[in-house]
Design a protein around this motif. Structure first.
Motif, PDB file in Angstrom:
ATOM      1  N   LYS A 138       0.826  -1.209   0.000  1.00 48.88           N
ATOM      2  CA  LYS A 138       0.000   0.000   0.000  1.00 48.88           C
ATOM      3  C   LYS A 138       0.858   1.256   0.000  1.00 48.88           C
ATOM      4  N   LEU A 139       1.954   1.222   0.761  1.00 47.93           N
ATOM      5  CA  LEU A 139       2.854   2.373   0.800  1.00 47.93           C
ATOM      6  C   LEU A 139       3.481   2.622  -0.566  1.00 47.93           C
ATOM      7  N   LEU A 140       3.956   1.558  -1.210  1.00 45.76           N
ATOM      8  CA  LEU A 140       4.579   1.717  -2.530  1.00 45.76           C
ATOM      9  C   LEU A 140       3.568   2.222  -3.555  1.00 45.76           C
ATOM     10  N   GLU A 141       2.326   1.799  -3.428  1.00 43.69           N
ATOM     11  CA  GLU A 141       1.285   2.298  -4.326  1.00 43.69           C
ATOM     12  C   GLU A 141       1.049   3.787  -4.101  1.00 43.69           C
ATOM     13  N   THR A 142       1.099   4.215  -2.836  1.00 39.27           N
ATOM     14  CA  THR A 142       0.944   5.639  -2.517  1.00 39.27           C
ATOM     15  C   THR A 142       2.108   6.447  -3.072  1.00 39.27           C
ATOM     16  N   ALA A 143       3.311   5.904  -2.962  1.00 39.99           N
ATOM     17  CA  ALA A 143       4.489   6.591  -3.493  1.00 39.99           C
ATOM     18  C   ALA A 143       4.430   6.708  -5.010  1.00 39.99           C
ATOM     19  N   LEU A 144       3.814   5.723  -5.651  1.00 42.82           N
ATOM     20  CA  LEU A 144       3.694   5.729  -7.117  1.00 42.82           C
ATOM     21  C   LEU A 144       2.677   6.743  -7.596  1.00 42.82           C
ATOM     22  N   ASN A 145       1.721   7.083  -6.742  1.00 36.56           N
ATOM     23  CA  ASN A 145       0.642   7.998  -7.134  1.00 36.56           C
ATOM     24  C   ASN A 145       0.628   9.215  -6.210  1.00 36.56           C
ATOM     25  N   PRO A 146       1.450  10.216  -6.507  1.00 35.26           N
ATOM     26  CA  PRO A 146       1.516  11.411  -5.649  1.00 35.26           C
ATOM     27  C   PRO A 146       0.193  12.157  -5.627  1.00 35.26           C
ATOM     28  N   SER A 147      -0.054  12.855  -4.555  1.00 39.43           N
ATOM     29  CA  SER A 147      -1.285  13.620  -4.412  1.00 39.43           C
ATOM     30  C   SER A 147      -1.285  14.818  -5.361  1.00 39.43           C
ATOM     31  N   SER A 148      -2.464  15.335  -5.644  1.00 37.41           N
ATOM     32  CA  SER A 148      -2.583  16.507  -6.527  1.00 37.41           C
ATOM     33  C   SER A 148      -1.878  17.707  -5.907  1.00 37.41           C
ATOM     34  N   ARG A 149      -1.899  17.784  -4.582  1.00 37.25           N
ATOM     35  CA  ARG A 149      -1.214  18.876  -3.902  1.00 37.25           C
ATOM     36  C   ARG A 149       0.292  18.791  -4.113  1.00 37.25           C
ATOM     37  N   SER A 150       0.847  17.567  -4.026  1.00 32.44           N
ATOM     38  CA  SER A 150       2.280  17.377  -4.246  1.00 32.44           C
ATOM     39  C   SER A 150       2.663  17.760  -5.670  1.00 32.44           C
ATOM     40  N   LEU A 151       1.823  17.370  -6.624  1.00 31.32           N
ATOM     41  CA  LEU A 151       2.089  17.696  -8.020  1.00 31.32           C
ATOM     42  C   LEU A 151       2.030  19.203  -8.252  1.00 31.32           C
ATOM     43  N   LYS A 152       1.039  19.837  -7.643  1.00 29.52           N
ATOM     44  CA  LYS A 152       0.841  21.269  -7.849  1.00 29.52           C
ATOM     45  C   LYS A 152       1.983  22.080  -7.246  1.00 29.52           C
ATOM     46  N   ARG A 153       2.456  21.660  -6.077  1.00 26.82           N
ATOM     47  CA  ARG A 153       3.473  22.428  -5.371  1.00 26.82           C
ATOM     48  C   ARG A 153       4.894  21.940  -5.642  1.00 26.82           C
ATOM     49  N   GLY A 154       5.024  20.885  -6.428  1.00 26.80           N
ATOM     50  CA  GLY A 154       6.349  20.403  -6.801  1.00 26.80           C
ATOM     51  C   GLY A 154       7.114  19.766  -5.668  1.00 26.80           C
ATOM     52  N   TYR A 155       6.418  19.060  -4.789  1.00 27.53           N
ATOM     53  CA  TYR A 155       7.087  18.379  -3.683  1.00 27.53           C
ATOM     54  C   TYR A 155       7.979  17.255  -4.205  1.00 27.53           C
ATOM     55  N   LEU A 156       8.937  16.830  -3.370  1.00 27.95           N
ATOM     56  CA  LEU A 156       9.834  15.747  -3.766  1.00 27.95           C
ATOM     57  C   LEU A 156       9.066  14.473  -4.102  1.00 27.95           C
TER      58      LEU A 156
END
Length: 341
Positions: A138-156
């Motif tokens: 589940k963790l690896l799946e979460t890492a594979l699919n970043p949140s929209s907020r992470s994408l918008k703000r350019g998080y690592l």
């Protein structure tokens, strides 16, 4: 008085705060490792100087030390609890500093040597917290699919290298700095192996691994697929950046090819674990290493193989840390009963 008037320093007259500064300055000059200097500086600044920095060396008594250690353990520091391990680290550093002062002929004796081991708080080593195989997936799946907020703000966690790096740390059991120091020349897709021989420090320098040993690890097939796909994406980034790409042959690198800050990577993984909601426990990147070790134990991998894979200094470290993670007592009882009847 004559000695002081002439600018000479008598033994034990030196202020401890000055002694701490001189010790730290000498260690920096001796080019000690960055992490070692940072640990010294933190312990001196947060613990030793506030308590003892105003005193002259001749005023320091063993009772000052034991009373301070008990106060830290019982009441904490600045409202925050202090572990027995931290107290012992502070004491060990103080003992080393006073030893240094004796060698430099600034002190006549080392007061810290008079503190017995029984006078120090006991160290309670917390048991490693490991994810189950379902939680890890589940963790690896979460890492594979970043949140929209992470994408918008350019998080690592939104950068294309993030999921492959998290998967590598979990599948290989590597330390944080080891993960970020892997070069493509260390990866052999034909043999399905990776050489772990470097570690990236928070000073962004490459050094030998913690045990100064190179170890060759086999990749699971799923990780190999992840790395091959990652290499193709990285090649596209390299072509896009052109001359602006800082090619250091790193497997996990920023978009411009530069190394990834280890601390930032660790924080990003912690945030990813929290977003995945796989457990109520507070986990960090290091817990992926614990997960690797405990799942190997669960799978029946010999402890000596796990020890070599994790790069421990000896097998006792591995046994002490991971053999209690999975309860195998029922299996032992069943096996013995099967043999004896």
């Amino acid at each position: 008085r004559k000695a002081l008037e002439n600018g000479d320093t008598l033994k034990d007259e030196i202020n401890l705060g000055e002694l701490f500064d001189n010790f730290l300055r000498q260690k920096r000059t001796a080019e000690k490792e960055y992490n070692t200097i940072r640990r010294y500086d933190s312990l001196i600044r947060c613990y030793l100087k506030p308590k003892f920095g105003h005193m002259q060396a001749k005023q320091l008594k063993p009772l000052h030390l034991t009373n301070t250690y008990n106060d830290w353990k019982e009441n904490g520091r600045d409202g925050k609890p202090v572990s027995g391990k931290t107290v012992r680290h502070a004491h060990d550093l103080l003992r080393n500093i006073l030893n240094w002062g004796v060698r430099k002929d600034l002190l006549s004796r080392n007061v810290a040597k008079s503190v017995e081991n029984d006078d120090l708080p006991k160290v309670v080593n917390p048991k490693p917290i490991a994810l189950t195989d379902q939680q890890l997936r589940k963790l690896l799946e979460t890492a594979l699919n970043p949140s929209s907020r992470s994408l918008k703000r350019g998080y690592l966690s939104a950068e294309p290298w993030f999921h492959p790096a998290v998967a590598f740390a979990a599948y290989m059991g590597t330390r944080r700095g080891e993960t970020l120091a892997v070069h493509w020349r260390d990866v052999d897709f034909d043999k399905n192996e990776v050489k772990i021989q470097w570690s990236l420090t928070e000073a962004m320098d490459f050094k030998n691994t913690k045990t100064d040993q190179t170890r060759t690890l086999t990749m699971p097939p799923s990780l190999r697929d992840i790395l091959e796909a990652h290499r193709e994406r990285q090649d596209e980034e390299r072509r896009f950046m052109g001359k602006g790409y800082k090619d250091q042959d790193l497997v996990f690198a920023r978009v411009d090819g530069s190394p990834i800050d280890p601390w930032n990577f660790g924080e990003a993984v912690t945030a990813c674990i929290e977003r995945a909601k796989v457990t109520d426990e507070h986990l960090t990147l290091h817990n992926l290493r614990d997960t690797h070790g405990s799942l190997c134990v669960k799978a029946g991998v010999p402890i000596e193989v796990i020890s070599k894979r994790l790069g421990h200094s000896n097998i006792l470290v591995t046994a002490k840390r991971y053999l209690d993670v999975q309860d195998r007592d029922a299996e032992a009882a069943a096996a013995f009963g099967k043999l004896v009847g």
